[in-house]
Write an enzyme that holds these catalytic residues in place. Structure first.
Site, mmCIF file in Angstrom:
data_model
loop_
_atom_site.group_PDB
_atom_site.id
_atom_site.type_symbol
_atom_site.label_atom_id
_atom_site.label_comp_id
_atom_site.label_asym_id
_atom_site.label_seq_id
_atom_site.Cartn_x
_atom_site.Cartn_y
_atom_site.Cartn_z
ATOM 1 N N LYS A 8 -13.608 -7.943 -9.720
ATOM 2 C CA LYS A 8 -12.720 -8.731 -10.582
ATOM 3 C C LYS A 8 -12.116 -9.900 -9.790
ATOM 4 O O LYS A 8 -12.037 -11.033 -10.286
ATOM 5 C CB LYS A 8 -11.624 -7.835 -11.147
ATOM 6 C CG LYS A 8 -10.924 -8.428 -12.344
ATOM 7 C CD LYS A 8 -10.073 -7.365 -13.043
ATOM 8 C CE LYS A 8 -9.410 -7.957 -14.269
ATOM 9 N NZ LYS A 8 -8.758 -6.932 -15.098
ATOM 10 N N ASP A 9 -11.685 -9.616 -8.566
ATOM 11 C CA ASP A 9 -11.094 -10.678 -7.742
ATOM 12 C C ASP A 9 -12.132 -11.745 -7.390
ATOM 13 O O ASP A 9 -11.807 -12.934 -7.321
ATOM 14 C CB ASP A 9 -10.505 -10.089 -6.450
ATOM 15 C CG ASP A 9 -9.156 -9.426 -6.701
ATOM 16 O OD1 ASP A 9 -8.672 -9.505 -7.847
ATOM 17 O OD2 ASP A 9 -8.590 -8.846 -5.765
ATOM 18 N N SER A 44 -0.168 -1.095 -6.329
ATOM 19 C CA SER A 44 0.196 -2.186 -7.218
ATOM 20 C C SER A 44 1.016 -1.685 -8.395
ATOM 21 O O SER A 44 0.808 -0.570 -8.882
ATOM 22 C CB SER A 44 -1.073 -2.854 -7.755
ATOM 23 O OG SER A 44 -1.762 -3.493 -6.723
ATOM 24 N N HIS A 50 0.798 -1.217 0.000
ATOM 25 C CA HIS A 50 0.000 0.000 0.000
ATOM 26 C C HIS A 50 0.831 1.268 0.000
ATOM 27 O O HIS A 50 0.313 2.342 -0.275
ATOM 28 C CB HIS A 50 -0.972 -0.007 1.191
ATOM 29 C CG HIS A 50 -2.185 -0.836 0.923
ATOM 30 N ND1 HIS A 50 -2.130 -2.196 0.786
ATOM 31 C CD2 HIS A 50 -3.487 -0.491 0.722
ATOM 32 C CE1 HIS A 50 -3.346 -2.659 0.540
ATOM 33 N NE2 HIS A 50 -4.177 -1.647 0.486
ATOM 34 N N GLU A 72 6.705 -33.767 -2.649
ATOM 35 C CA GLU A 72 5.506 -33.242 -3.298
ATOM 36 C C GLU A 72 5.917 -32.403 -4.504
ATOM 37 O O GLU A 72 7.012 -31.852 -4.550
ATOM 38 C CB GLU A 72 4.724 -32.382 -2.311
ATOM 39 C CG GLU A 72 4.112 -33.184 -1.192
ATOM 40 C CD GLU A 72 2.946 -34.012 -1.680
ATOM 41 O OE1 GLU A 72 1.807 -33.579 -1.541
ATOM 42 O OE2 GLU A 72 3.184 -35.103 -2.217
#
Lengths: 316, 182, 419
Positions: free
Chosen positions: C242-243, C218, C214, C286
């Site tokens: 959107k998320d 972004s 922040h 894994e």
């Protein structure tokens, strides 16, 4: 846009490594397992109750003398379509050790629905002693603990010398012959290099030891040529082809209650089906819930997409 | 703020938008609720706990006047082989005067055998009175030391903070002297 | 930016005493301006947070049913699968959730790598991200030990044995890690305790990660700073919408695996109870550890192999100083783009190598791929910063006058109201 896609593809390629890496590990040697069609396969798959009941009969009359089923309780047999009374009667045929009683002694009593299938041997050492050192594994999870699952179990049960088709035997012999030859060629190349170095040293008058020449392998033409251990039995689908368990199933080894002819293949398929259920008893719940969840999520995601489009209408 | 509509937006567009948001939020709420249930239910008793075996008790060795504790579903069950005096005491009570009115006959299969779950209905302590020498309270039954609840010879609450009588577990006689609880 | 406004008296009462609502508004609400051109690649950050929550919730419920003792661990997991109400669902969510967490985080990282999100002034943001990755790896590794199957046991044994490569103190460290002379009950207990603790440490670092985010907001696909309010839109409702859609797509894929292929990413051997006396024929970690495992085995020396493996992550910490190109986004770096794709392929190849025995062609491939991995970060990126001629950058996000972002400059943008 095209450039973003390029990146997207790269990221996809990175994530694609995961589905491919798994099977790459599982690549086993030897002939491919025959793939059966199971009713529990596929997104709508369910267990076949009749087959499960027959499989239980095979387990009980054949396998259970050596193999435990410790995670399965008699009450679980309700999944196979048995009623509560049938289960109680079934459980009561088993003897269960309980205790200690008021005198501090362990005692035996008939099994109850809440009891688990009793172990065939009191402990692992006893199991080993009774089976010339090889402990028969518990079968509760066998269908999930081996690559191939139910096909693997079916393969093992039908993979004995007298049961496998000649073509499978021949393919094993060819495969092993080829493997031996490849190894021989690699050894030979190594030998030639060493021999050269040895000759050089000898010419220079140094001390050296002459390398051993590899022996050319004989082609493998029979099961004897595979050189299995004394106590083991040939099995086409067992890693290394030598299994401690003798062929357990014979034609009409059990008399099916529903009159199905008890061929070896039928018994093997039924008991594999049963063991798949034993390993994954919640399979039907899971697949049934899955379809509802997916339908909900697809609709929900569609609504979310429409909402997103609405929100973003003015931006682009 | 950002929600402020521009003049260009028509009425119908506005409602459709609101509907979409409502649908999305509503489905999200439904989905969350559906996910919450398995999570909550996982903390309920599991199948093997529910299937726990019933307890079988041989009453033969229990002498008259003797009290024995057995366990059923992890809780103590009091078995009291009552004497005639105790039975009399339990039956000679004005039922209407009890905090949790119940006749003694409704609490036993046969008068000699009182079988109750030995967990105080106040806050779950195990009342005293099973062993010789322990206080049996003012009414000859059981006495809970935690907060002073007194139970009578029928396991009924008579005095103290407990609201209810000691519960009678489901049981049946399978033989002359054998009961199966559960 | 206008402050947080409300008419609710209750909210006002709370807000006056603890400004939690304006905090949320500035974090994920309308008060957080974000570049208007973020692509779906920017979904994976919030998606990772969502996955972390799923893991913590299912993990806590599983912990209520699990028994951390070598004699009971395997049985208790089977009890979860068979007897606990919806236990199979919880366990399959948790066990596949780990894989999906890594998928999401790896995509998130490759996004950052391509668009130069690690560059100034976001170096600390990136470093905190790498810390989260390390913590995730530790958590995942210890969680995999808990079911106490064959792979659990032997994975634990092999990975803890890595520390025996440390000169002089190696043996002592390993004995200390185990609390005994092999992986045993004390090891299982401490792994359980730490597996429960670490996710909350991750949450703490995630808070720092978001805090650092922040500070400058972004990055974006063009890699240029927003020039003003016309380049930004409020996080809510634009990116929350959107998320949310991205989350829906993610859940579809996740659910498909949980309900129809729950054991696909697992290994059959882990349904065999741990046997300290018999190692399985192939021990494989894994899938999400495979590239690192390949690097470990590529180097024939024990200590150097371990150093290389840890180095492959350590190099990410200094990445912001290795890549000196002033241009952030790979869109404007024609040569970087080629090398980026090569790196992605290289990592996939390393994954395959890690899944196969280190012999013959696999060994050589692994060594080449390992070499390339380090070459990319230590040589290629620094050199590119000097020699690459980037394409001209657009002047602003709203008006990318130059080709390359054409589709973004369609309709007139709706500006962010009053900065």
């Amino acid at each position: 846009m095209r450039k973003g896609l390029l990146f997207g593809l790269a990221a996809l390629a990175a994530s694609a490594s995961l589905p491919l890496a798994g099977p790459a590990v599982a690549a086993e040697e030897g002939p491919a397992l025959p793939k059966l069609e199971w009713s529990f396969d596929g997104p709508f798959g369910t267990y076949d109750r009749q087959s499960l009941q027959r499989g239980l009969q095979v387990y009980r009359e054949v396998c259970s003398s050596c193999h435990g089923l410790k995670y399965v309780a008699f009450r679980n047999l309700a999944d196979l379509g048995y009623s509560e009374d049938e289960i109680k009667a079934f459980a009561a045929e088993y003897t269960v050790t309980d205790g200690p009683d008021d005198d501090g002694e362990m005692f035996e009593r008939p099994g109850a629905a809440s009891d688990y299938f009793p172990a065939p041997f009191p402990n692992e050492k006893a199991a080993a002693a009774a089976n010339s050192g090889a402990v028969p594994p518990d079968l509760s999870l066998m269908a999930k603990a081996r690559a191939g699952g139910a096909d693997h179990i079916h393969g093992i049960l039908t993979g004995y010398e007298d049961l496998v088709p000649d073509a499978v035997l021949q393919s094993i012999f060819e495969h092993e012959t080829m493997k031996n030859e490849e190894k021989y060629e690699a050894d030979l190349a190594e030998y030639n290099d060493k021999l050269e170095a040895y000759n050089d040293k000898v010419e220079a008058g140094e001390q050296a030891r002459r390398p051993l020449e590899p022996v050319q392998p004989q082609p493998i033409e029979s099961i004897e040529d595979l050189g299995l251990a004394e106590v083991s039995n040939f099995n086409a689908y067992f890693p290394g082809y030598g299994i401690a368990m003798a062929q357990p199933l014979y034609e009409d080894g059990v008399a099916y209650a529903d009159g199905t002819p008890a061929t070896i293949d039928q018994m093997a398929a039924d008991v594999s089906h049963f063991l798949m259920w034993a390993a994954e008893p919640k399979l039907e719940d899971r697949k049934g819930a899955g379809i509802k969840v997916l339908i909900f999520l697809v609709v929900f995601t569609g609504v979310l997409y429409a909402a997103k489009r609405k929100v973003w209408k003015d931006v682009h | 703020m950002a929600e402020t509509a521009t003049p260009a937006q028509a009425e119908s567009g506005e409602t459709r938008r609101d509907f979409l948001y409502l649908a999305a939020a509503g489905m999200g709420a439904i989905g969350t609720a559906c996910v919450a249930w398995p999570l909550i239910d996982s903390m309920n008793p599991s199948a093997e706990v529910l299937a726990l075996a019933s307890t079988e008790v041989d009453l033969g060795p229990i002498a008259e006047g003797q009290r024995v504790t057995v366990t059923w579903r992890g809780n103590p069950v009091f078995i009291d082989h009552r004497t005639q005096a105790q039975i009399q005491q339990a039956e000679d009570v004005d039922i209407a005067s009890l905090p949790d009115p119940q006749a003694d006959a409704d609490r036993v299969e046969t008068p000699e055998w009182l079988i109750v779950i030995g967990v105080c209905t106040h806050l779950g302590c195990v009342p005293l009175g099973q062993r010789t020498g322990q206080s049996r309270g003012d009414f000859g039954g059981w006495f809970c030391p935690c907060h002073g609840s007194h139970y009578d010879t029928s396991g009924r609450i008579r005095k103290g903070p407990a609201p209810l009588n000691l519960p009678v577990p489901p049981y049946q006689f399978t033989g002359d002297n054998i009961i199966v609880i559960g | 930016m206008s402050g947080f406004q409300t008419n609710s008296r209750v909210i006002k009462w709370i807000e006056y005493r603890m400004p939690v609502f304006s905090f949320l508004n500035h974090s994920i609400g309308a008060g957080y301006p974000a570049p208007k051109n973020l692509s779906y690649m920017w979904n994976f950050g919030s998606l990772a947070g969502f996955t972390l929550v799923i893991m913590i919730v299912t993990g806590i419920l599983l912990a209520m049913q699990y028994t951390a003792h070598v004699d009971y661990a395997f049985d208790s997991v089977e009890r979860i699968m068979r007897d606990v109400n919806f236990g199979w669902l919880l366990r399959y969510i948790h066990m596949n959730g780990a894989s999906f967490f890594f998928i999401v985080v790896y995509i998130h990282m490759f996004r950052g790598l391509y668009y130069g999100s690690y560059k100034a002034p976001r170096e600390l943001l990136w470093i905190l991200g790498v810390v989260i990755l390390l913590l995730m790896m530790m958590t995942a590794f210890m969680g995999y030990v808990l079911p106490w199957g064959q792979m659990s046991f032997w994975g634990a044994k092999v990975i803890t044995n890595l520390f025996s490569a440390v000169p002089i103190f190696g043996e002592g460290i390993v004995t200390w890690l185990w609390g005994g002379f092999t992986v045993d009950n004390p090891t299982l207990n401490r792994f359980y305790a730490l597996h429960y603790l670490m996710p909350f440490v991750i949450v703490a670092v995630v808070v720092l990660h978001i805090w650092a985010l922040h500070q400058f907001g972004s990055n974006n696909p063009l890699g240029i700073d927003p020039k003003g309010p016309q380049d930004k839109i409020p996080f809510h409702p634009y990116y929350t919408a959107k998320d949310s859609f991205g989350m829906g797509v993610f859940l579809i894929v996740f659910a498909a695996v949980i309900f129809y292929l729950p054991n696909y990413m697992g290994h059959p051997d882990n349904y065999i109870p741990a046997d300290p006396l018999a190692t399985p024929a192939h021990i494989v970690p894994e899938w999400y550890f495979l590239p690192f495992y390949a690097i470990l085995r590529a180097i024939p020396d024990k200590l150097l192999g371990v150093i290389a493996m840890f180095g492959s992550i350590a190099v990410l910490f200094v990445l912001p100083w290795l890549d000196r190109s002033p241009v952030k986004s790979g869109r404007f770096r024609p040569i970087f783009r080629i090398f980026f794709v090569l790196l992605a392929i290289d990592v996939v190849v390393l994954g395959f190598v890690g899944a196969n025995p280190p012999e013959g062609a696999w060994l050589i491939t692994g060594q080449i791929a390992t070499f390339w991995y380090f070459l990319h970060f230590l040589v290629v990126l620094p050199l590119l910063g000097v020699f690459e001629r980037p394409k001209p950058l657009p002047t602003s996000i709203s008006e990318p006058v130059l080709k390359g972002g054409g589709s973004l400059a369609g309709a007139p943008a709706k500006p962010m109201e009053k900065a």
